[in-house]
Design an enzyme around this catalytic site. Structure first.
Site, PDB file in Angstrom:
ATOM      1  CD  GLU A  15      -2.725   1.386   2.410  1.00 27.45           C
ATOM      2  OE1 GLU A  15      -2.655   0.584   3.348  1.00 27.45           O
ATOM      3  OE2 GLU A  15      -3.610   2.258   2.322  1.00 27.45           O
TER       4      GLU A  15
ATOM      5  CG  ASP B  58      -3.449  -2.403   4.137  1.00 27.29           C
ATOM      6  OD1 ASP B  58      -2.713  -1.643   4.791  1.00 27.29           O
ATOM      7  OD2 ASP B  58      -4.626  -2.132   3.854  1.00 27.29           O
TER       8      ASP B  58
ATOM      9  CB  ILE C 131      -1.898  -0.210   9.601  1.00 22.84           C
ATOM     10  CG1 ILE C 131      -0.548  -0.349  10.301  1.00 22.84           C
ATOM     11  CG2 ILE C 131      -3.016  -0.037  10.640  1.00 22.84           C
ATOM     12  CD1 ILE C 131      -0.206   0.811  11.251  1.00 22.84           C
ATOM     13  CG  ASP C 132      -7.527  -2.868   5.908  1.00 23.42           C
ATOM     14  OD1 ASP C 132      -7.479  -2.080   4.957  1.00 23.42           O
ATOM     15  OD2 ASP C 132      -8.583  -3.367   6.325  1.00 23.42           O
TER      16      ASP C 132
ATOM     17  CB  THR D  92      -4.422   3.929   8.627  1.00 19.54           C
ATOM     18  OG1 THR D  92      -3.706   2.915   7.938  1.00 19.54           O
ATOM     19  CG2 THR D  92      -3.434   4.937   9.181  1.00 19.54           C
TER      20      THR D  92
ATOM     21  CG  ASP E 182      -7.871  -1.716   1.234  1.00 17.66           C
ATOM     22  OD1 ASP E 182      -7.127  -1.449   2.175  1.00 17.66           O
ATOM     23  OD2 ASP E 182      -8.192  -0.880   0.358  1.00 17.66           O
TER      24      ASP E 182
HETATM   25  C1  LIP Z   1      -9.064   1.396   4.491  1.00 17.79           C
HETATM   26  C2  LIP Z   1      -9.950   0.353   5.105  1.00 17.79           C
HETATM   27  C3  LIP Z   1     -11.320   0.943   5.329  1.00 17.79           C
HETATM   28  C4  LIP Z   1     -11.917   1.113   3.989  1.00 17.79           C
HETATM   29  C5  LIP Z   1     -11.091   1.968   3.104  1.00 17.79           C
HETATM   30  C6  LIP Z   1      -9.624   1.625   3.121  1.00 17.79           C
HETATM   31  P1  LIP Z   1      -6.439   1.645   5.054  1.00 17.79           P
HETATM   32  O1  LIP Z   1      -7.743   0.900   4.403  1.00 17.79           O
HETATM   33  O2  LIP Z   1      -9.488  -0.136   6.234  1.00 17.79           O
HETATM   34  O3  LIP Z   1     -12.161   0.079   6.011  1.00 17.79           O
HETATM   35  O4  LIP Z   1     -13.189   1.673   4.124  1.00 17.79           O
HETATM   36  O5  LIP Z   1     -11.613   1.814   1.803  1.00 17.79           O
HETATM   37  O6  LIP Z   1      -9.401   0.528   2.349  1.00 17.79           O
HETATM   38  O7  LIP Z   1      -6.276   2.899   4.251  1.00 17.79           O
HETATM   39  O8  LIP Z   1      -6.725   1.914   6.470  1.00 17.79           O
HETATM   40  O9  LIP Z   1      -5.361   0.665   4.812  1.00 17.79           O
END
Ligand code: LIP
Length: 292
Positions: free
Chosen positions: A89, A109, A111-112, A114, A238
């Protein structure tokens, strides 16, 4: 955990032949890696006020921990599997665009969720997947603050901390608990799509839930805590692990239109079964987003 002793079975990939034994080793390596690197997220979570920068919008966050964790994961993978391709990412945000080819490809990813991490809302996860021949082979989603490791290997089932998990048996939309996310964009067309889908589904289901992490939403469908999940605006990192975990838990994954799932399409519909997905997809309004 899933494993296979049949090390003679050989699978073609873009650049070399991978054996089931290779995937056994990759699975074990990946589980150890996310556990080890996840400790960095736990340590960083203890700091209440976290510094962040924004990326694609004012609510799309990145922290120093995202970059550091991605580097730890990528460096360890590159050292162990130097001929594999890496998609991450934060590397993508820095402009390192990487096509998905048939070659063994790790999709990371760090931290999914963040936004959750920044707020100390304990729903963030490392999402790590290995795809080969454009097919998910290994998928891990690890929430380190709650020590929950969701894992799957293609054909080997899905697990939470080593115990098998399965989707719910709900087939009727009127009985369904549905997950969705608003996402990290404030684009008016995207928000109209989110609002329209909420309005269309809300009177016809039991309720909506959101964890703020696409990967953990998918895992909640996989473990049967929710019956379906859909989102627009996601990226490959994601979804790359979560889609395998849902499928290996017995669930159904497709495009929001009901067509075949496409990892680069920026959207997904996961459900406990195809019957549920086919009731949802005709009700969803769509928004055009640039492909990954
Ligand atoms: C996010 C997800 C979130 C989703 C966003 C994005 P990030 O990822 O965790 O739930 O709604 O589309 O993908 O930016 O925290 O890695």
């Amino acid at each position: 955990m899933a494993s296979s002793s049949n090390i003679t079975q050989v699978l073609e990939t873009g650049s070399k032949k991978m054996s089931v034994g290779d995937y056994d080793e990759i699975y074990k390596f990946s589980c150890d890696l996310v556990k080890r690197v996840g400790a960095e997220i736990v340590a960083a979570s203890r700091v209440r006020e976290k510094l962040y920068e924004t990326k694609s919008s004012a609510i799309d966050f990145v922290t120093e921990t995202d970059g550091r964790v991605e580097k730890l994961l990528m460096d360890a993978i590159a050292k162990r599997y130097p001929d594999h391709v890496l998609i991450g990412e934060e590397s993508a945000v820095e402009g390192k665009h990487q096509e998905l080819t048939d070659a063994p490809t790790w999709i990371v990813d760090p931290i999914d969720g963040t936004m959750n991490f920044v707020h100390s809302f304990p729903c963030s996860a490392i999402s790590l997947a290995l795809w080969a021949n454009k097919t998910a082979e290994v998928g891990l989603v690890y929430n380190p603050t709650e020590n929950k490791l969701y894992s799957a290997r293609r054909g080997g089932g899905a697990f939470l901390n080593g115990d098998p998990i399965h989707v719910s048996g709900t087939k009727e939309l009127s009985q369904a608990l549905v997950m969705f996310e608003v996402g990290t964009s404030r684009d008016p067309a995207k928000l109209r799509c989110v609002a329209s889908n909420f309005a269309a589904l809300h009177p016809r289901i039991h309720g909506f839930r959101s964890l703020g992490s696409a990967a953990l939403d998918m895992c909640m469908v996989a473990q049967g805590g929710a019956d379906a999940y859909y989102e627009y605006g996601l990226h490959s990192w994601d979804m790359a692990a979560g889609v395998l975990i849902v499928r290996e838990a017995g669930g159904y994954v497709c495009d929001t239109t009901g067509a075949d799932f496409d990892l680069l399409s920026r959207r997904v519909l996961c459900a406990a079964n195809s019957e549920l997905a086919s009731q949802m997809s005709p009700m969803l309004a769509h928004v055009d987003l640039p492909r990954d």
